[in-house]
Design an enzyme around this catalytic site. Structure first.
Site, mmCIF file in Angstrom:
data_model
loop_
_atom_site.group_PDB
_atom_site.id
_atom_site.type_symbol
_atom_site.label_atom_id
_atom_site.label_comp_id
_atom_site.label_asym_id
_atom_site.label_seq_id
_atom_site.Cartn_x
_atom_site.Cartn_y
_atom_site.Cartn_z
ATOM 1 N N ASN A 179 -29.397 -3.274 11.754
ATOM 2 C CA ASN A 179 -28.404 -2.603 10.741
ATOM 3 C C ASN A 179 -28.692 -2.840 9.468
ATOM 4 O O ASN A 179 -29.656 -3.557 9.067
ATOM 5 C CB ASN A 179 -26.979 -3.357 10.948
ATOM 6 C CG ASN A 179 -26.404 -3.081 12.275
ATOM 7 O OD1 ASN A 179 -26.415 -1.747 12.925
ATOM 8 N ND2 ASN A 179 -25.620 -3.656 13.085
ATOM 9 N N HIS A 183 -23.240 4.350 17.549
ATOM 10 C CA HIS A 183 -24.602 4.752 16.990
ATOM 11 C C HIS A 183 -24.708 6.302 17.334
ATOM 12 O O HIS A 183 -25.828 6.712 17.381
ATOM 13 C CB HIS A 183 -25.764 3.808 17.355
ATOM 14 C CG HIS A 183 -25.689 2.545 16.815
ATOM 15 N ND1 HIS A 183 -25.717 2.257 15.171
ATOM 16 C CD2 HIS A 183 -25.321 1.576 17.202
ATOM 17 C CE1 HIS A 183 -25.680 0.960 15.238
ATOM 18 N NE2 HIS A 183 -25.301 0.584 16.229
#
EC number: 1.11.1.6
Length: 486
Positions: A128, A55
């Site tokens: 997510n 990320h």
């Protein structure tokens, strides 16, 4: 010379099982005594300096969450206490596998990490844009991410490593199907949904627990990029999603999401698992809406851009371990690993006092006995730095989580259900829901990604597609044959 045929810990201790965490019974929870798991996660969190190991490329914004429906029969959490109640939020979007300078439009899941600054502390719903993931056990997470990063010899991305891992991990098939569908390249961050993904729990004022899954549905409508347009933008505007989000908020076009929760009572779990053959706590599976309808909860709106990207987005440190009274965890093995792994990553990446930074600081009073360390800007002053033991025993105040436990059963050990697990039905169901043109784009995207990998790996992966649906396997095989003949 290193012996690559025998897997050991970093201390040279032979590893008996590198596939399954030590759990209390087949369902879990995960035991802290599993040093191999802990060592893998700790080392994995320390493999990059200074960007996030996953990320790394992200965008963020502040906003508000407003309650629109009463769910107090399920949870005592004060942020849900009354219809109309608002809570300040911060949301960080991200790609997962790429480096900080990678393109926003790459085919990848998107992180959807949402913080609620509640009067009882910070609640971080770190999920997510997909309701599932590639794995069901956190012990394989470092291995999986290594395949998504760069080859240790060539320093190039390796399709062979990616597909070798997936072909040997059929539990990944559901998420692979999502990734290579249209949803794998969303049109920016505003036009995609968000999910808590894991099974969590809600606890009401009577101490009753239900299991739950969180969903955030975009009000802007779902929009995705086709493969060609995503690739074009990667070369011409690699910060496409960042630009789109920032400009929309700056222009007063505030993106919104409807927040829902699915609820499964504890007395429903056994019957549902027996009927479907799926675990309620398996991150590679969804709860069908027909079985557990979505319950509306509220609306999330993003309405303020950060003033300083590094201070407020790059140093934002979220963790699923941050929950408030009325919310709880579950035996989900991936979640159990993330509860340790994420906070540990922030301790390493940002520092032991990262929670004192403005973006991470709770909006409620804080009192603890933690002291000193790097960047201790709010170090407790002259207040006592210890909490004395009560000789007569503790007298719980009724504050805090006070959540009911769940029953742990079974002998502690490493349990592998992969020989009997159903990793194909839900992936096949998703394939069968697609329109013919969406199916064609799915198999084309997969074939393009697989064409350079060795035939042994292709055949192993094709068998998984075929088990999900014969037409799925045939479609990919036909596309591959055309590409390879060229």
């Amino acid at each position: 010379m290193t012996d690559t045929t025998r897997l050991t810990t970093a201390s040279g201790i032979p590893v008996a099982d590198n596939q399954n965490s030590v759990t209390a019974g087949p369902r879990g929870a995960v035991l802290l005594q599993d040093f191999h798991l802990i060592e893998k996660l700790q080392h994995f969190n320390r493999e990059r300096i200074p960007e996030r190991v996953v990320h790394a490329k992200g965008s963020g914004a502040y906003g508000t969450f407003t309650v629109t429906h009463d769910i107090t029969k399920y949870t005592k959490a004060k942020l849900f206490g009354a219809v109309g109640k608002t809570t300040e939020t911060f949301l960080r979007f991200s790609t997962v596998g790429g480096e900080k300078g990678s393109a926003d439009t790459e085919r990848d899941p998107r992180g959807f990490a949402l913080r609620f600054y509640t009067e009882e502390g910070n609640w971080d719903l770190v999920g997510n844009n997909t309701p599932t993931f590639f794995l069901k056990d956190g012990i394989k997470f470092p291995d999986f991410i290594h395949t998504q990063k760069r080859d240790p010899q060539t320093n190039l991305k390796s399709p062979t490593a990616v597909w070798d891992f997936w072909s040997r991990t059929p539990e990944s098939l559901h998420q692979v199907t999502i990734l290579f569908s249209d949803r794998g390249t969303p049109d920016g961050y505003r036009h995609m949904d968000g999910f808590g993904s894991h099974t969590f729990s809600l606890i009401n004022a009577a101490g009753e627990r239900v299991w739950c899954k969180w969903h955030l549905k975009t009000r802007q409508g779902i929009r995705n990029l086709d493969a060609a347009e995503a690739q074009r933008l990667a070369g011409t505007d690699p910060d496409y999603a960042q630009r789109d989000l920032f400009n929309a908020i700056a222009n007063g076009d505030f993106p919104q999401w409807d927040v829902y929760v699915q609820v499964m009572r504890e007395d429903q779990v056994a019957a549902w698992e027996a009927r479907t053959g799926w675990s309620a706590f398996d991150l590679t599976k969804v709860w069908p809406h027909a079985d557990f309808p979505r319950i509306p909860v509220g609306v999330l709106e993003l309405n303020r851009n950060p003033d300083n990207y590094h201070a407020e987005v790059e140093q934002a440190a979220l963790s699923p371990s941050h929950i408030v009274p009325g919310l709880g965890f579950s035996p989900d093995k991936m979640l159990q690993s993330r509860l340790f792994g994420y906070h540990d990553a922030q301790l390493y990446r940002v520092g032991t006092n990262h929670q004192q930074l403005p973006v991470n600081r709770p909006r409620c009073p804080v009192h603890h006995q933690q002291r000193d360390g790097y960047m201790a800007v709010d170090n407790g002053g002259a207040a006592r730095n210890y909490d004395p033991v009560q000789a007569g025993g503790s007298n719980p105040s009724g504050l805090g989580h006070g959540e009911p436990g769940w029953v742990l059963e079974g002998v502690a050990g490493r349990y592998d259900d992969r020989a009997t697990a159903d990793d194909f039905t839900q992936a096949g169901n998703l394939f069968r829901l697609m329109t013919p043109d969406a199916k064609d784009r799915l198999v084309t995207n997969i074939a393009n990604a697989m064409q350079s990998v060795p035939d042994e790996i292709r055949q192993r992966q094709l068998a998984h597609f075929t088990k999900a649906d014969p037409a799925y396997g045939q479609g990919v095989a036909a596309k591959l044959a055309t590409l390879i003949q060229r």
